[in-house]
Design a protein around this motif. Structure first.
Motif, PDB file in Angstrom:
ATOM      1  N   LEU A 285       0.829  -1.211   0.000  1.00 16.64           N
ATOM      2  CA  LEU A 285       0.000   0.000   0.000  1.00 16.64           C
ATOM      3  C   LEU A 285       0.862   1.259   0.000  1.00 16.64           C
ATOM      4  O   LEU A 285       0.379   2.345  -0.330  1.00 16.64           O
ATOM      5  CB  LEU A 285      -0.983  -0.009   1.177  1.00 16.64           C
TER       6      LEU A 285
ATOM      7  N   ARG B 291       0.779   1.717  -8.135  1.00 18.23           N
ATOM      8  CA  ARG B 291       0.414   0.309  -8.238  1.00 18.23           C
ATOM      9  C   ARG B 291      -0.975   0.166  -8.858  1.00 18.23           C
ATOM     10  O   ARG B 291      -1.948   0.653  -8.297  1.00 18.23           O
ATOM     11  CB  ARG B 291       0.406  -0.258  -6.814  1.00 18.23           C
TER      12      ARG B 291
ATOM     13  N   TYR C 166      -6.725   0.531  -8.073  1.00 16.64           N
ATOM     14  CA  TYR C 166      -6.607   1.231  -6.798  1.00 16.64           C
ATOM     15  C   TYR C 166      -6.650   2.757  -6.907  1.00 16.64           C
ATOM     16  O   TYR C 166      -6.592   3.455  -5.896  1.00 16.64           O
ATOM     17  CB  TYR C 166      -5.317   0.802  -6.090  1.00 16.64           C
TER      18      TYR C 166
ATOM     19  N   ASN D 127      -6.355  -1.746   6.777  1.00 17.46           N
ATOM     20  CA  ASN D 127      -6.390  -2.343   5.445  1.00 17.46           C
ATOM     21  C   ASN D 127      -5.228  -3.335   5.430  1.00 17.46           C
ATOM     22  O   ASN D 127      -4.080  -2.948   5.212  1.00 17.46           O
ATOM     23  CB  ASN D 127      -6.221  -1.291   4.353  1.00 17.46           C
TER      24      ASN D 127
ATOM     25  N   ALA E 157      -4.419  -5.424   3.354  1.00 21.45           N
ATOM     26  CA  ALA E 157      -3.945  -5.720   1.987  1.00 21.45           C
ATOM     27  C   ALA E 157      -3.908  -7.241   1.779  1.00 21.45           C
ATOM     28  O   ALA E 157      -4.841  -7.925   2.186  1.00 21.45           O
ATOM     29  CB  ALA E 157      -2.622  -5.024   1.732  1.00 21.45           C
TER      30      ALA E 157
ATOM     31  N   HIS F 227      -6.136 -12.074   3.265  1.00 21.45           N
ATOM     32  CA  HIS F 227      -6.515 -13.393   2.744  1.00 21.45           C
ATOM     33  C   HIS F 227      -5.633 -14.521   3.264  1.00 21.45           C
ATOM     34  O   HIS F 227      -5.851 -15.674   2.912  1.00 21.45           O
ATOM     35  CB  HIS F 227      -6.445 -13.351   1.211  1.00 21.45           C
TER      36      HIS F 227
ATOM     37  N   HIS G 176     -11.026  -1.828   2.561  1.00 24.07           N
ATOM     38  CA  HIS G 176     -10.360  -2.174   1.298  1.00 24.07           C
ATOM     39  C   HIS G 176     -10.731  -1.141   0.256  1.00 24.07           C
ATOM     40  O   HIS G 176     -11.908  -0.760   0.150  1.00 24.07           O
ATOM     41  CB  HIS G 176     -10.790  -3.562   0.810  1.00 24.07           C
ATOM     42  N   LEU G 177      -9.754  -0.716  -0.500  1.00 21.65           N
ATOM     43  CA  LEU G 177     -10.011   0.250  -1.573  1.00 21.65           C
ATOM     44  C   LEU G 177     -10.902  -0.383  -2.637  1.00 21.65           C
ATOM     45  O   LEU G 177     -11.856   0.227  -3.120  1.00 21.65           O
ATOM     46  CB  LEU G 177      -8.681   0.679  -2.203  1.00 21.65           C
ATOM     47  N   SER G 178     -10.555  -1.604  -3.010  1.00 18.48           N
ATOM     48  CA  SER G 178     -11.307  -2.295  -4.060  1.00 18.48           C
ATOM     49  C   SER G 178     -12.394  -3.167  -3.419  1.00 18.48           C
ATOM     50  O   SER G 178     -12.344  -3.465  -2.218  1.00 18.48           O
ATOM     51  CB  SER G 178     -10.358  -3.165  -4.893  1.00 18.48           C
TER      52      SER G 178
ATOM     53  N   ILE H  28     -13.272  -6.442  -2.814  1.00 16.16           N
ATOM     54  CA  ILE H  28     -12.592  -7.733  -2.870  1.00 16.16           C
ATOM     55  C   ILE H  28     -13.527  -8.866  -3.319  1.00 16.16           C
ATOM     56  O   ILE H  28     -13.075  -9.868  -3.852  1.00 16.16           O
ATOM     57  CB  ILE H  28     -11.903  -8.087  -1.518  1.00 16.16           C
TER      58      ILE H  28
ATOM     59  N   ARG I  36     -13.608  -9.425  -7.161  1.00 17.33           N
ATOM     60  CA  ARG I  36     -12.314  -9.705  -7.792  1.00 17.33           C
ATOM     61  C   ARG I  36     -12.031 -11.215  -7.818  1.00 17.33           C
ATOM     62  O   ARG I  36     -12.947 -12.010  -7.725  1.00 17.33           O
ATOM     63  CB  ARG I  36     -11.231  -8.911  -7.063  1.00 17.33           C
TER      64      ARG I  36
ATOM     65  N   ARG J 213      -9.477 -13.569  -3.245  1.00 17.35           N
ATOM     66  CA  ARG J 213      -9.656 -12.347  -2.444  1.00 17.35           C
ATOM     67  C   ARG J 213     -11.021 -12.319  -1.741  1.00 17.35           C
ATOM     68  O   ARG J 213     -11.305 -11.417  -0.957  1.00 17.35           O
ATOM     69  CB  ARG J 213      -9.538 -11.102  -3.331  1.00 17.35           C
TER      70      ARG J 213
END
Ligand code: DQA
Length: 149
Positions: free
Chosen positions: A13, A19, A24, A75, A77, A81, A101-103, A105, A108, A112
């Motif tokens: 992160l 990244r 993100y 977070n 990251a 998981h 979480h930014l995304s 999960i 995805r 995740r």
């Protein structure tokens, strides 16, 4: 005494902004830290904002939060998981914990979809980008207000 919010960020992160921007976004971790500090200040809270690429370091910081923090935003990251150690450390805390979480999960790759952390978190925010961190701050402010009401 001013409440301190510990905001922890897991591996990679530190590279936010560089990244995988499609996933993100272009906001850096420094941008997120600034936004979190200013939002927390509005709610009369101090922020201790940290990032590590090392699981054990994150575990030690979570343990320290037992005596130093009124709440933890994390977070984790990729450790989300994989890490039973982070999960177990969070479970020991008495203060509220918000997983961010930014995304999203769940939208995805399948690996995740499972989080070791969610079962011991007070709440979970995913898929709202950097805004998720600010929502976590607002959640702590609301919890604090309920507690002192
Ligand atoms: C992440 C999602 C994780 O699956 C991934 O390993 C990360 C970032 C997120 O914020 O969306 O590093 O936690």
């Amino acid at each position: 005494m001013t409440a301190t919010l510990l905001v922890l960020n897991g591996p990679n992160l530190n590279l936010l902004g560089h990244r995988d921007p499609a996933q993100y976004g272009s906001t850096t971790l420094v941008d997120i830290e600034k936004a979190v500090r200013s939002r927390a200040e509005q709610h009369g809270m101090d922020v201790d904002f940290r990032q590590s690429n090392y699981e054990g370091e994150l575990v030690s910081w979570i343990q320290e939060a037992r005596t130093s923090a009124a709440g933890v935003v994390i977070n984790p990251a990729a450790y989300t998981h994989t890490s039973v150690a982070i999960r177990d450390a969070l479970e020991i805390l008495d203060c509220p914990v918000v997983e961010v979480h930014l995304s999203n999960i769940h939208a995805r790759e399948e690996f995740r979809h499972h989080s070791y952390v969610s079962a011991v978190a007070t709440g979970v925010i995913a898929g709202l980008g950097a805004h998720g961190y600010l929502l976590a701050v607002a959640a702590f402010a609301a919890l604090k207000a309920t507690k002192s009401a």
